[in-house]
Design an enzyme around this catalytic site. Structure first.
Site, short mmCIF file in Angstrom:
data_model
loop_
_atom_site.label_atom_id
_atom_site.label_comp_id
_atom_site.label_asym_id
_atom_site.label_seq_id
_atom_site.Cartn_x
_atom_site.Cartn_y
_atom_site.Cartn_z
N THR A 75 -12.36 6.41 9.69
CA THR A 75 -12.48 6.06 11.12
C THR A 75 -12.02 7.20 12.03
O THR A 75 -12.22 7.14 13.24
CB THR A 75 -11.67 4.79 11.46
OG1 THR A 75 -10.38 4.94 10.90
CG2 THR A 75 -12.33 3.55 10.94
N ARG A 98 3.10 -1.22 10.64
CA ARG A 98 4.18 -1.25 11.64
C ARG A 98 4.56 -2.63 12.17
O ARG A 98 5.74 -2.91 12.34
CB ARG A 98 3.85 -0.28 12.78
CG ARG A 98 4.05 1.16 12.35
CD ARG A 98 3.33 2.14 13.22
NE ARG A 98 1.88 2.03 13.07
CZ ARG A 98 1.02 2.82 13.71
NH1 ARG A 98 1.45 3.74 14.54
NH2 ARG A 98 -0.27 2.67 13.50
N ASP A 155 -13.34 13.83 -6.40
CA ASP A 155 -13.28 14.95 -7.36
C ASP A 155 -14.39 14.77 -8.40
O ASP A 155 -15.16 13.82 -8.33
CB ASP A 155 -11.89 14.97 -8.02
CG ASP A 155 -11.42 16.39 -8.30
OD1 ASP A 155 -12.24 17.18 -8.83
OD2 ASP A 155 -10.27 16.71 -7.98
N LYS A 158 0.85 -1.20 0.00
CA LYS A 158 0.00 0.00 0.00
C LYS A 158 0.88 1.25 0.00
O LYS A 158 1.71 1.43 0.88
CB LYS A 158 -0.91 0.02 1.23
CG LYS A 158 -1.84 1.25 1.24
CD LYS A 158 -2.93 1.12 2.28
CE LYS A 158 -2.52 1.66 3.63
NZ LYS A 158 -2.50 3.13 3.68
N ASP A 200 -3.21 4.26 -2.44
CA ASP A 200 -4.26 4.76 -1.54
C ASP A 200 -4.24 6.29 -1.50
O ASP A 200 -3.72 6.89 -0.56
CB ASP A 200 -4.01 4.16 -0.14
CG ASP A 200 -5.11 4.52 0.84
OD1 ASP A 200 -6.21 4.89 0.40
OD2 ASP A 200 -4.87 4.42 2.06
N LYS A 227 -7.19 8.02 -2.15
CA LYS A 227 -8.60 8.37 -1.82
C LYS A 227 -9.15 9.51 -2.67
O LYS A 227 -9.40 10.62 -2.19
CB LYS A 227 -8.72 8.72 -0.32
CG LYS A 227 -8.33 7.57 0.60
CD LYS A 227 -8.66 7.86 2.05
CE LYS A 227 -8.31 6.72 2.96
NZ LYS A 227 -6.87 6.45 3.07
O1 C5P Z 1 0.96 0.43 11.02
P1 C5P Z 1 -0.45 0.00 10.88
O2 C5P Z 1 -0.65 -1.49 10.75
O3 C5P Z 1 -1.37 0.60 11.94
O4 C5P Z 1 -0.91 0.62 9.49
C1 C5P Z 1 -2.21 0.59 9.04
C2 C5P Z 1 -2.35 1.28 7.72
O5 C5P Z 1 -3.74 1.34 7.39
C3 C5P Z 1 -1.85 2.73 7.70
O6 C5P Z 1 -1.35 3.00 6.38
C4 C5P Z 1 -3.10 3.55 7.96
O7 C5P Z 1 -3.06 4.82 7.40
C5 C5P Z 1 -4.17 2.69 7.28
N1 C5P Z 1 -5.52 2.86 7.83
C6 C5P Z 1 -5.83 2.65 9.16
N2 C5P Z 1 -7.10 2.82 9.62
C7 C5P Z 1 -8.05 3.21 8.78
C8 C5P Z 1 -7.78 3.41 7.44
C9 C5P Z 1 -6.47 3.22 6.99
O8 C5P Z 1 -4.97 2.29 9.93
N3 C5P Z 1 -9.28 3.32 9.22
#
Ligand code: C5P
Length: 236
Positions: free
Chosen positions: A124, A215, A65, A33, A60, A62
């Site tokens: 979220t 992460r 437009d 992603k 991603d 989003k």
């Molecule tokens: O590091 P981690 O596993 O938390 O990363 C989750 C990824 O998913 C990040 O790129 C974050 O921006 C994305 N994301 C999220 N929650 C959402 C939508 C997207 O954590 N509701």
């Protein structure tokens, strides 16, 4: 295959880290992603690098437009080899349908693989209170319901959903494909800033089709092992 259900969030702009990630996961047919930060940092070069490494790209950005602008942007993504990309479902049914049809005919004409359009419901980051101030009488779950019905009418078959919404969405549209972030492996103690997390297995059992994990993999000292442990955890 479980192995291919994991989407690794490339949330870094550190060049040496990106090199290391790409090398570690070469030819694994995983999905990476790429978000606003990395895309603005590296541009389409990052897409090329991921594709050249035998993996897939989930861009991603989003989109939100007018239809013409989104179609033209989506054509560029298709030309760059993007496999999936996000749009806000709040764009509305006609706009989304126009985007899907415009992209399909362009790709068919140019003999390109058609990127999968991924619909985003409600971010979220919205609290119920913020949502009420912005959208009046609608509750978040009512809005999610309205948006997924509309996505279905527009022919959008893949959605991003928080772990909390998997049940609701799959209850209405069992065949829709769901991409779910907010995942933390069982033995990953640190929860970072994710508040409502599920383990990979819980999310898959609830009906998630793809898991976005950042992460817990990319910050690990042994990224391949972290990824393999997640796969193992799901298969157990
Ligand atoms: O590091 P981690 O596993 O938390 O990363 C989750 C990824 O998913 C990040 O790129 C974050 O921006 C994305 N994301 C999220 N929650 C959402 C939508 C997207 O954590 N509701």
């Amino acid at each position: 295959m479980v192995e291919e259900k994991i989407i690794i969030a490339l949330d870094t702009t550190e060049k040496s880290k990106i090199d290391e990630i790409i090398k570690t996961f070469r030819d694994k047919n995983l999905i990476f992603k790429v978000g606003l930060q990395l895309f603005n940092n590296m541009g389409p070069e990052i897409i090329k690098r991921i594709k050249d490494s035998g993996n897939r790209v989930f861009l991603d950005l989003k989109l939100f437009d007018i239809p013409n602008t989104m179609i033209e942007a989506a054509k560029e993504m298709a030309l760059n080899g993007v496999d999936l990309f996000t749009v806000h479902l709040l764009n509305g049914r006609n706009s989304l349908k126009g985007l899907r049809e415009g992209l399909e005919s362009f790709c068919n004409e140019k003999d390109l693989k058609i990127p999968e359009i991924v619909g985003v419901t409600v971010l979220t980051s919205f609290s119920s209170e913020d949502f009420h101030i912005t959208f009046g009488g609608f509750s978040i779950s009512k809005m999610v319901e309205e948006l997924i019905v509309m996505a279905n009418q527009a022919g959008i078959k893949t959605l991003v959903s928080s772990p909390k919404e998997i049940k609701l969405i799959k209850g209405i549209f069992p065949y829709v494909k769901l991409i779910t972030p907010g995942i933390r492996p069982r033995d990953y103690i640190k929860k970072d800033d994710q508040k409502r997390v599920l383990t990979p297995k819980e999310a898959i059992l609830l009906g998630a089709d793809y898991l976005v994990i950042g992460r817990p993999i990319i910050k690990s000292d042994n990224m391949l092992k972290a990824y393999e442990n997640i796969v193992k955890e799901i298969k157990e």
